[in-house]
Motif scaffolding. Structure first.
Motif, PDB file in Angstrom:
ATOM      1  N   CYS A  13       0.872  -1.289   0.094  1.00  0.00           N
ATOM      2  CA  CYS A  13       0.179   0.029   0.139  1.00  0.00           C
ATOM      3  C   CYS A  13       0.904   1.329   0.060  1.00  0.00           C
ATOM      4  O   CYS A  13       1.924   1.135   0.510  1.00  0.00           O
ATOM      5  CB  CYS A  13      -0.880   0.172   1.301  1.00  0.00           C
ATOM      6  N   GLY A  28      -2.699   5.344  -0.178  1.00  0.00           N
ATOM      7  CA  GLY A  28      -4.036   5.182  -0.372  1.00  0.00           C
ATOM      8  C   GLY A  28      -4.296   4.107  -1.457  1.00  0.00           C
ATOM      9  O   GLY A  28      -5.237   3.578  -1.535  1.00  0.00           O
ATOM     10  N   LEU A  29      -3.201   3.721  -2.290  1.00  0.00           N
ATOM     11  CA  LEU A  29      -3.455   2.750  -3.419  1.00  0.00           C
ATOM     12  C   LEU A  29      -2.860   1.419  -2.831  1.00  0.00           C
ATOM     13  O   LEU A  29      -1.940   1.302  -2.153  1.00  0.00           O
ATOM     14  CB  LEU A  29      -2.588   3.148  -4.641  1.00  0.00           C
ATOM     15  N   ASN A  64      -7.943   1.893  -5.170  1.00  0.00           N
ATOM     16  CA  ASN A  64      -7.959   2.587  -4.089  1.00  0.00           C
ATOM     17  C   ASN A  64      -9.377   2.327  -3.596  1.00  0.00           C
ATOM     18  O   ASN A  64     -10.490   2.526  -4.000  1.00  0.00           O
ATOM     19  CB  ASN A  64      -8.293   4.028  -4.490  1.00  0.00           C
ATOM     20  N   TYR A 118      -4.072   1.684   5.680  1.00  0.00           N
ATOM     21  CA  TYR A 118      -4.012   2.504   4.452  1.00  0.00           C
ATOM     22  C   TYR A 118      -4.639   4.004   4.946  1.00  0.00           C
ATOM     23  O   TYR A 118      -5.333   3.789   5.769  1.00  0.00           O
ATOM     24  CB  TYR A 118      -4.585   1.775   3.257  1.00  0.00           C
ATOM     25  N   SER A 166      -5.186   8.296  -7.939  1.00  0.00           N
ATOM     26  CA  SER A 166      -5.449   6.981  -8.940  1.00  0.00           C
ATOM     27  C   SER A 166      -4.044   7.230  -9.639  1.00  0.00           C
ATOM     28  O   SER A 166      -3.153   7.667  -9.151  1.00  0.00           O
ATOM     29  CB  SER A 166      -6.634   7.484  -9.834  1.00  0.00           C
TER      30      SER A 166
END
Length: 408
Positions: free
Chosen positions: A106, A109-110, A127, A387, A393
């Protein structure tokens, strides 16, 4: 970012509206993305807005951190700070994603998700906050698994996801095996800029040649754009830390804390490498299980200056015997998955699919929460990772290289 009209507003300039939105938590922003097409484009798709929101939340220390839990049937999100920690109904959010998913890392946040990680290994970047998902091309390891005429056991032993800021590139590291006869070993790295995988070549004297069997979790702890694991050199007793530099794509060693006592009082199998936020930045942290004078301790050390062995200092420690009754046994077989500078630790009991939160306050006895039953009827738990909620993105994969080729 674009300042096209978000909507007709007689009172607030559009720049002010954007600045207000930048200061809102993620979940309200996700709801507000349905106000209009422009708001959806700004909140969900604008990378500049996502970066501005993340930087502002980081500077103000308002990032929301959650735990992502992978079970047999779904992925679930847990608030680690909720007062009702042991209440499954009030603490968990169910997330829409394919089942049988392993979590490989991670960053920002991905999450790198390995769907059906026992037979096919379909990897994606995802995400959990926005629902963004991007399937990745097959690596040599995945191709080898899928090309087998019969089922063969396979395993991703060590993995991690990180971001290289100098090249605006997300990279995924995997160290995997296919247990055919003879067995096959793959060490590979993925680049979002190139949208491709390539093998990592190591020499005989490189550290990876002596750490094939993990002593702790295979998920690399990410800080300073490098992934970190515990390992022991062949023929040596003292543990050390292995780092993989994502920018240079090479391994190095990080010095281990020097403390009183000797290696005989340390349980390598209950060690862990974590990351702790300190002073607006992040520090490498290690958890060390020790038995001294007949008493079991858990110590947490932080490296205040990255790469400098002399900068290790103890953050806090506690007597694990004090939490014996609360967790139904000692902390043997536990993995620290969430650590704060203030003394909050969340342990995963590896073989019972339970989490327990411990509050350690200086010299006082640790306060242990009621154990949280992770699976709740959903089968075994595969992974639990922290996370941050973000809007990030990944650009259309390979787009950077295409644009550079057009310019040249």
């Amino acid at each position: 970012m674009s300042t096209k009209k978000l909507h007709h507003n007689r009172h607030l300039p559009e720049e002010i509206v954007v600045q207000i939105l930048c200061r809102l938590p993620i979940q309200p922003l996700i709801r507000f993305s349905s106000v209009s097409e422009r708001w959806h484009s700004l909140i969900i798709e604008d990378p500049q807005f996502a970066q501005s929101h993340f930087k502002l939340a980081s500077d103000r220390k308002t990032l929301t951190q959650r735990l992502l839990i992978s079970t047999d049937y779904q992925l679930r999100s847990l608030d680690p700070e909720t007062p009702s920690f042991a209440d499954n109904n009030s603490s968990l959010n169910n997330l829409t994603f394919a089942h049988f998913s392993n979590l490989l890392g991670c960053c920002n946040g991905l999450v790198c998700v390995d769907v059906d990680g026992y037979e096919k290994h379909d990897l994606s970047l995802w995400n959990p906050s926005t629902g963004f998902k991007r399937e990745l091309p097959d690596s040599d390891f995945v191709c080898a698994v899928k090309n087998l005429s019969r089922f063969a056991e396979s395993d991703i032993g060590r993995s991690g996801l990180g971001y290289v800021s100098s090249t605006d590139d997300y990279k995924i590291f995997i160290d995997a095996d296919v247990y055919t006869r003879p067995s096959q070993t793959f060490m590979e790295i993925y680049s979002s800029r190139l949208n491709s995988w390539k093998p990592i070549h190591v020499r005989e004297h490189d550290p990876p040649c002596s750490f094939r069997s993990p002593t702790t979790t295979g998920l690399g702890a990410l800080t300073n754009e490098a992934l970190h694991w515990f390992y022991r050199k062949v023929g040596e007793v003292e543990p050390t830390i292995l780092a993989f530099d994502l920018a240079k794509e090479e391994f190095r060693e990080v010095p281990f804390p020097t403390f009183d006592g000797d290696a005989d009082d340390v349980d390598v199998h209950d060690m862990g490498v974590q990351v702790v936020s300190r002073g607006g930045g992040e520090c490498l942290c290690v958890s060390i299980a020790r038995r001294r004078g007949g008493v079991n301790f858990m110590e947490f050390w932080v490296m205040r200056e990255y790469g400098v062995g002399e900068s290790w200092s103890m953050l806090f420690k506690f007597n694990t015997d004090h939490v014996f009754e609360s967790v139904g046994g000692n902390l043997c077989g536990y993995e620290a998955i969430f650590v704060t500078e203030g003394g909050t630790v969340i342990f995963r009991l590896r073989f019972r699919d339970r989490l327990v939160r411990i509050e350690c306050r200086r010299e006082a006895e640790p306060v242990c929460s009621t154990p949280f039953n992770v699976n709740d009827g959903d089968g075994p738990v595969y992974d639990v990772i922290p996370y941050n909620e973000t809007l990030f993105s990944v650009p259309k994969l390979g787009l950077h290289e295409m644009n550079e080729a057009d310019v040249s």
